[in-house]
Design a protein around this motif. Structure first.
Motif, PDB file in Angstrom:
ATOM      1  N   UNK A   1       0.851  -1.195   0.000  1.00 14.26           N
ATOM      2  CA  UNK A   1       0.000   0.000   0.000  1.00 14.26           C
ATOM      3  C   UNK A   1       0.887   1.246   0.000  1.00 14.26           C
ATOM      4  N   UNK A   2       0.758   2.034  -1.071  1.00 19.08           N
ATOM      5  CA  UNK A   2       1.676   3.158  -1.267  1.00 19.08           C
ATOM      6  C   UNK A   2       1.612   4.166  -0.126  1.00 19.08           C
ATOM      7  N   UNK A   3       0.420   4.425   0.402  1.00 21.57           N
ATOM      8  CA  UNK A   3       0.319   5.373   1.509  1.00 21.57           C
ATOM      9  C   UNK A   3       1.039   4.887   2.747  1.00 21.57           C
ATOM     10  N   UNK A   4       0.898   3.594   3.048  1.00 25.14           N
ATOM     11  CA  UNK A   4       1.589   3.019   4.201  1.00 25.14           C
ATOM     12  C   UNK A   4       3.098   3.058   4.001  1.00 25.14           C
ATOM     13  N   UNK A   5       3.548   2.802   2.777  1.00 24.39           N
ATOM     14  CA  UNK A   5       4.987   2.832   2.484  1.00 24.39           C
ATOM     15  C   UNK A   5       5.536   4.246   2.656  1.00 24.39           C
ATOM     16  N   UNK A   6       4.808   5.237   2.139  1.00 25.12           N
ATOM     17  CA  UNK A   6       5.257   6.622   2.283  1.00 25.12           C
ATOM     18  C   UNK A   6       5.353   7.009   3.750  1.00 25.12           C
ATOM     19  N   UNK A   7       4.336   6.673   4.531  1.00 25.80           N
ATOM     20  CA  UNK A   7       4.366   6.981   5.961  1.00 25.80           C
ATOM     21  C   UNK A   7       5.558   6.332   6.638  1.00 25.80           C
ATOM     22  N   UNK A   8       5.836   5.093   6.294  1.00 26.66           N
ATOM     23  CA  UNK A   8       6.973   4.371   6.870  1.00 26.66           C
ATOM     24  C   UNK A   8       8.290   5.057   6.517  1.00 26.66           C
ATOM     25  N   UNK A   9       8.471   5.394   5.260  1.00 25.88           N
ATOM     26  CA  UNK A   9       9.723   6.025   4.833  1.00 25.88           C
ATOM     27  C   UNK A   9       9.932   7.372   5.528  1.00 25.88           C
ATOM     28  N   UNK A  10       8.864   8.140   5.657  1.00 22.54           N
ATOM     29  CA  UNK A  10       8.964   9.445   6.300  1.00 22.54           C
ATOM     30  C   UNK A  10       9.324   9.289   7.778  1.00 22.54           C
ATOM     31  N   UNK A  11       8.769   8.279   8.422  1.00 19.72           N
ATOM     32  CA  UNK A  11       9.039   8.069   9.843  1.00 19.72           C
ATOM     33  C   UNK A  11      10.409   7.445  10.092  1.00 19.72           C
ATOM     34  N   UNK A  12      10.836   6.553   9.201  1.00 19.95           N
ATOM     35  CA  UNK A  12      12.029   5.748   9.479  1.00 19.95           C
ATOM     36  C   UNK A  12      13.297   6.292   8.843  1.00 19.95           C
ATOM     37  N   UNK A  13      13.169   7.023   7.736  1.00 19.14           N
ATOM     38  CA  UNK A  13      14.350   7.431   6.971  1.00 19.14           C
ATOM     39  C   UNK A  13      14.398   8.944   6.761  1.00 19.14           C
ATOM     40  N   UNK A  14      13.940   9.681   7.741  1.00 15.11           N
ATOM     41  CA  UNK A  14      13.830  11.119   7.569  1.00 15.11           C
ATOM     42  C   UNK A  14      14.270  11.849   8.836  1.00 15.11           C
ATOM     43  N   UNK A  15      15.513  11.637   9.276  1.00 12.49           N
ATOM     44  CA  UNK A  15      15.943  12.219  10.554  1.00 12.49           C
ATOM     45  C   UNK A  15      15.959  13.746  10.554  1.00 12.49           C
ATOM     46  N   UNK A  16      16.087  14.355   9.387  1.00 15.27           N
ATOM     47  CA  UNK A  16      16.133  15.815   9.317  1.00 15.27           C
ATOM     48  C   UNK A  16      14.761  16.440   9.082  1.00 15.27           C
ATOM     49  N   UNK A  17      13.706  15.610   9.117  1.00 13.22           N
ATOM     50  CA  UNK A  17      12.326  16.078   8.970  1.00 13.22           C
ATOM     51  C   UNK A  17      12.093  16.763   7.629  1.00 13.22           C
ATOM     52  N   UNK A  18      12.808  16.295   6.607  1.00 14.69           N
ATOM     53  CA  UNK A  18      12.493  16.729   5.258  1.00 14.69           C
ATOM     54  C   UNK A  18      11.094  16.242   4.902  1.00 14.69           C
ATOM     55  N   UNK A  19      10.404  16.991   4.116  1.00 15.47           N
ATOM     56  CA  UNK A  19       9.086  16.611   3.591  1.00 15.47           C
ATOM     57  C   UNK A  19       8.027  16.425   4.668  1.00 15.47           C
ATOM     58  N   UNK A  20       8.273  16.877   5.882  1.00 14.93           N
ATOM     59  CA  UNK A  20       7.288  16.678   6.936  1.00 14.93           C
ATOM     60  C   UNK A  20       7.439  17.749   8.007  1.00 14.93           C
ATOM     61  N   UNK A  21       6.523  17.736   8.958  1.00 14.62           N
ATOM     62  CA  UNK A  21       6.583  18.576  10.158  1.00 14.62           C
ATOM     63  C   UNK A  21       6.381  17.676  11.368  1.00 14.62           C
ATOM     64  N   UNK A  22       6.908  18.086  12.511  1.00 14.34           N
ATOM     65  CA  UNK A  22       6.670  17.312  13.731  1.00 14.34           C
ATOM     66  C   UNK A  22       5.802  18.071  14.737  1.00 14.34           C
ATOM     67  N   UNK A  23       5.268  19.233  14.335  1.00 17.84           N
ATOM     68  CA  UNK A  23       4.330  19.952  15.188  1.00 17.84           C
ATOM     69  C   UNK A  23       2.946  19.314  15.043  1.00 17.84           C
ATOM     70  N   UNK A  24       2.157  19.388  16.108  1.00 17.26           N
ATOM     71  CA  UNK A  24       0.917  18.608  16.201  1.00 17.26           C
ATOM     72  C   UNK A  24      -0.040  18.851  15.038  1.00 17.26           C
ATOM     73  N   UNK A  25      -0.410  20.099  14.807  1.00 13.75           N
ATOM     74  CA  UNK A  25      -1.404  20.376  13.781  1.00 13.75           C
ATOM     75  C   UNK A  25      -0.900  19.992  12.398  1.00 13.75           C
TER      76      UNK A  25
END
Length: 249
Positions: free
Chosen positions: A68-92
């Motif tokens: 499932x592409x969405x699950x894969x994207x979520x996994x990659x962002x969580x596991x291989x993104x230590x610099x928080x590229x392509x994402x935010x870690x603030x709640x909203x």
């Protein structure tokens, strides 16, 4: 050292290329296992994904198989993104990103795919189905265009995985609803500008170069038709007649 992630895909469909673009953006090592669409319900792939749909990944670094592409994207962002590229870690922002990814998975993918089926692949023309799903495609695009008014990206002030998840299906819009490629975003200026921002990135260009090579290896045109079939009309005629549409030399 990070071992390459194995990415299983058939090159014609849009969903695998969402994952490729994310991998390229994050600079995660990967290797592609490309195979024919006819084999998605056969071994060995059916042992990787029992649902028989691409993409799927095997990550030797964490002994994880995922589909499932969405699950894969979520996994990659969580596991291989230590610099928080392509994402935010603030709640909203974090949950708004997830919201837009879910909308892509539940709204764009199914509607674009179903519209494409009834416009191109179904053995008979069903005007009511074509009208319904083309209208749903345009409705979703209208939601995006309104949201993007005055904004460059879906969430915050930078490109994220939520934006990139939409790019591959939107790039096929002309093939989905059978409109001229130059006018596929007519009346949708914000979507058009947003899409062009994404497709100008090196990650997109690299992904499309890889796709072109893999499509050529399988004897497929850029639109996914076997070589030697010149148009959607010819393809539809062959499908309606029950002829073999595999690649012609």
């Amino acid at each position: 050292m990070t071992k390459p992630i194995r990415l299983w895909l058939t090159p014609s469909g849009p969903n695998p290329w969402k994952v490729v673009v994310i991998l390229e953006e994050l600079q995660v090592p990967y290797e592609i296992k490309s195979f024919k669409f006819d084999d998605v319900k056969k071994k060995p792939f059916i042992d990787i994904n029992p649902n028989g749909r691409v993409p799927a990944i095997e990550d030797p670094n964490h002994d994880l198989t995922l589909w499932e592409s969405g699950a894969i994207i979520t996994y990659l962002i969580e596991q291989y993104n230590p610099n928080r590229l392509l994402t935010y870690d603030t709640l909203k922002e974090k949950h708004h990103l997830n919201q837009w990814l879910h909308f892509q998975m539940s709204g764009q993918g199914p509607y674009w795919g179903t519209a494409g089926w009834f416009n191109v692949l179904h053995h008979e023309k069903l005007p009511s189905a074509i009208e319904r799903y083309n209208a749903q495609v345009l409705r979703v695009l209208g939601v995006l265009d309104k949201w993007l008014d005055g904004k460059e990206w879906l969430v915050g002030d930078k490109i994220t995985y939520a934006d990139l998840a939409w790019a591959t299906w939107n790039d096929r819009l002309d093939s989905v609803i059978l409109c001229p490629a130059d006018n596929k975003f007519e009346g949708l200026p914000n979507v058009k500008a947003w899409h062009e921002r994404m497709t100008s990135r090196p990650s997109w260009k690299k992904a499309m170069e890889i796709r072109a090579k893999l499509m050529d290896e399988q004897g497929l045109t850029w639109e996914g038709r076997p070589e030697g079939i010149a148009s959607h009309t010819e393809y539809e005629t062959m499908i309606a007649a029950g002829e073999d549409t595999s690649a012609r030399g």
